[in-house]
Design a protein around this motif. Structure first.
Motif, mmCIF file in Angstrom:
data_model
loop_
_atom_site.group_PDB
_atom_site.id
_atom_site.type_symbol
_atom_site.label_atom_id
_atom_site.label_comp_id
_atom_site.label_asym_id
_atom_site.label_seq_id
_atom_site.Cartn_x
_atom_site.Cartn_y
_atom_site.Cartn_z
ATOM 1 N N GLY A 9 8.658 1.023 -8.099
ATOM 2 C CA GLY A 9 7.861 1.367 -6.663
ATOM 3 C C GLY A 9 7.189 2.459 -7.078
ATOM 4 O O GLY A 9 7.208 3.130 -8.161
ATOM 5 N N GLY A 10 6.106 2.828 -5.988
ATOM 6 C CA GLY A 10 5.428 4.127 -6.167
ATOM 7 C C GLY A 10 4.234 4.007 -5.160
ATOM 8 O O GLY A 10 4.331 3.603 -4.218
ATOM 9 N N LEU A 11 3.210 4.848 -5.538
ATOM 10 C CA LEU A 11 2.286 5.273 -4.610
ATOM 11 C C LEU A 11 0.877 4.427 -4.833
ATOM 12 O O LEU A 11 0.498 4.290 -5.893
ATOM 13 C CB LEU A 11 1.916 6.517 -4.474
ATOM 14 N N VAL A 12 0.451 3.474 -4.186
ATOM 15 C CA VAL A 12 -0.633 2.669 -4.458
ATOM 16 C C VAL A 12 -1.744 2.764 -3.391
ATOM 17 O O VAL A 12 -1.226 2.909 -2.076
ATOM 18 C CB VAL A 12 -0.267 1.360 -4.953
ATOM 19 N N GLN A 13 -2.889 2.710 -3.600
ATOM 20 C CA GLN A 13 -4.147 2.475 -2.636
ATOM 21 C C GLN A 13 -4.029 1.269 -2.176
ATOM 22 O O GLN A 13 -3.627 0.105 -2.715
ATOM 23 C CB GLN A 13 -5.384 2.893 -3.098
ATOM 24 N N SER A 14 -4.486 1.015 -0.689
ATOM 25 C CA SER A 14 -4.648 -0.273 -0.062
ATOM 26 C C SER A 14 -5.556 -1.141 -0.927
ATOM 27 O O SER A 14 -6.510 -0.759 -1.409
ATOM 28 C CB SER A 14 -5.400 -0.051 1.450
ATOM 29 N N LEU A 86 -1.078 -3.590 1.452
ATOM 30 C CA LEU A 86 -1.674 -3.204 2.800
ATOM 31 C C LEU A 86 -0.645 -2.000 3.273
ATOM 32 O O LEU A 86 0.391 -1.819 2.924
ATOM 33 C CB LEU A 86 -1.596 -4.190 3.731
ATOM 34 N N PRO A 87 -1.302 -1.075 4.049
ATOM 35 C CA PRO A 87 -0.418 0.271 4.589
ATOM 36 C C PRO A 87 0.766 -0.383 5.309
ATOM 37 O O PRO A 87 1.856 0.214 5.210
ATOM 38 C CB PRO A 87 -1.153 0.917 5.496
ATOM 39 N N ASN A 88 0.713 -1.566 5.906
ATOM 40 C CA ASN A 88 2.127 -2.114 6.426
ATOM 41 C C ASN A 88 3.059 -2.693 5.634
ATOM 42 O O ASN A 88 4.350 -2.939 6.059
ATOM 43 C CB ASN A 88 1.682 -3.407 7.449
ATOM 44 N N ASP A 89 2.664 -2.699 4.259
ATOM 45 C CA ASP A 89 3.777 -3.047 2.982
ATOM 46 C C ASP A 89 4.709 -1.745 2.854
ATOM 47 O O ASP A 89 5.420 -2.025 2.068
ATOM 48 C CB ASP A 89 3.014 -3.794 2.017
ATOM 49 N N LYS A 119 19.878 -0.517 -4.556
ATOM 50 C CA LYS A 119 19.944 0.741 -3.890
ATOM 51 C C LYS A 119 18.387 0.973 -3.426
ATOM 52 O O LYS A 119 18.293 1.770 -2.386
ATOM 53 C CB LYS A 119 20.371 2.006 -4.672
ATOM 54 N N GLY A 120 17.504 0.199 -3.889
ATOM 55 C CA GLY A 120 16.190 0.144 -3.418
ATOM 56 C C GLY A 120 15.038 1.024 -4.060
ATOM 57 O O GLY A 120 15.663 2.029 -4.837
ATOM 58 N N THR A 121 13.841 0.472 -4.036
ATOM 59 C CA THR A 121 12.641 1.268 -4.617
ATOM 60 C C THR A 121 11.718 1.526 -3.764
ATOM 61 O O THR A 121 11.355 0.592 -2.773
ATOM 62 C CB THR A 121 12.362 0.719 -5.806
ATOM 63 N N THR A 122 10.907 2.669 -3.542
ATOM 64 C CA THR A 122 10.165 2.923 -2.487
ATOM 65 C C THR A 122 8.674 2.686 -2.895
ATOM 66 O O THR A 122 8.260 3.036 -4.073
ATOM 67 C CB THR A 122 10.358 4.498 -2.034
ATOM 68 N N VAL A 123 8.095 1.879 -2.092
ATOM 69 C CA VAL A 123 6.756 1.686 -2.059
ATOM 70 C C VAL A 123 5.799 2.251 -0.992
ATOM 71 O O VAL A 123 6.181 1.936 0.162
ATOM 72 C CB VAL A 123 6.289 0.106 -2.209
ATOM 73 N N THR A 124 4.682 3.046 -1.351
ATOM 74 C CA THR A 124 4.022 3.678 -0.499
ATOM 75 C C THR A 124 2.571 3.366 -0.764
ATOM 76 O O THR A 124 2.020 3.365 -1.712
ATOM 77 C CB THR A 124 3.964 5.076 -0.752
ATOM 78 N N VAL A 125 2.074 2.527 0.604
ATOM 79 C CA VAL A 125 0.487 2.206 0.410
ATOM 80 C C VAL A 125 -0.434 3.059 1.185
ATOM 81 O O VAL A 125 -0.149 3.091 2.340
ATOM 82 C CB VAL A 125 0.487 0.668 0.734
#
Length: 127
Positions: A9-14, A86-89, A119-125
């Motif tokens: 997981g991580g931070l990615v642009q749309s 997409l941000p909704n992801d 336990k999950g991994t966070t994705v931020t778009v």
């Protein structure tokens, strides 16, 4: 001991891509269906994709054509390749295993069908 551990997981642009990985320790892949679920803040957990021990796959309509799930039984790995994000992801993504089905259908991609959870991994778009 059966255990699922997600990573990637991580931070990615749309419009960008990420690949999530899930180490499925102790599992014999032929006998299970492995799924990815996600839960956004304030929302219920929803099914994203499923990969069956029989080779079948199933996707939620919201990710069809953008996400691809696969497995590597020799490495005990389950993957989710996410393209055109997409941000909704944006959500916490969970890997799950179903001991009662080794194939994927709409009714398998359901939180009630899963027996094992990571336990999950966070994705931020970002937009």
């Amino acid at each position: 001991q059966l255990q699922l551990v997600e990573s990637g997981g991580g931070l990615v642009q749309s419009g960008g891509s990420l690949r999530l990985s899930c180490l499925a320790s102790g599992f014999t892949f032929d006998y299970y269906a492995f799924a990815w679920f996600r839960q956004a803040p304030g929302k219920e957990r929803e099914g994203v994709s499923c990969a069956g021990g029989d080779g079948s796959t199933y996707y939620a309509d919201s990710v069809k054509g953008r996400f691809t799930t696969s497995t590597d039984p020799a490495k005990k790995m389950v993957y989710l390749q996410m393209n055109n994000l997409l941000p909704n992801d944006t959500a916490v993504y969970y890997c799950a295993g179903d001991a009662d089905h080794n194939y994927c259908k709409d009714y398998v991609l359901n939180t009630y069908a899963m027996d094992y959870w990571g336990k999950g991994t966070t994705v931020t778009v970002s937009s």
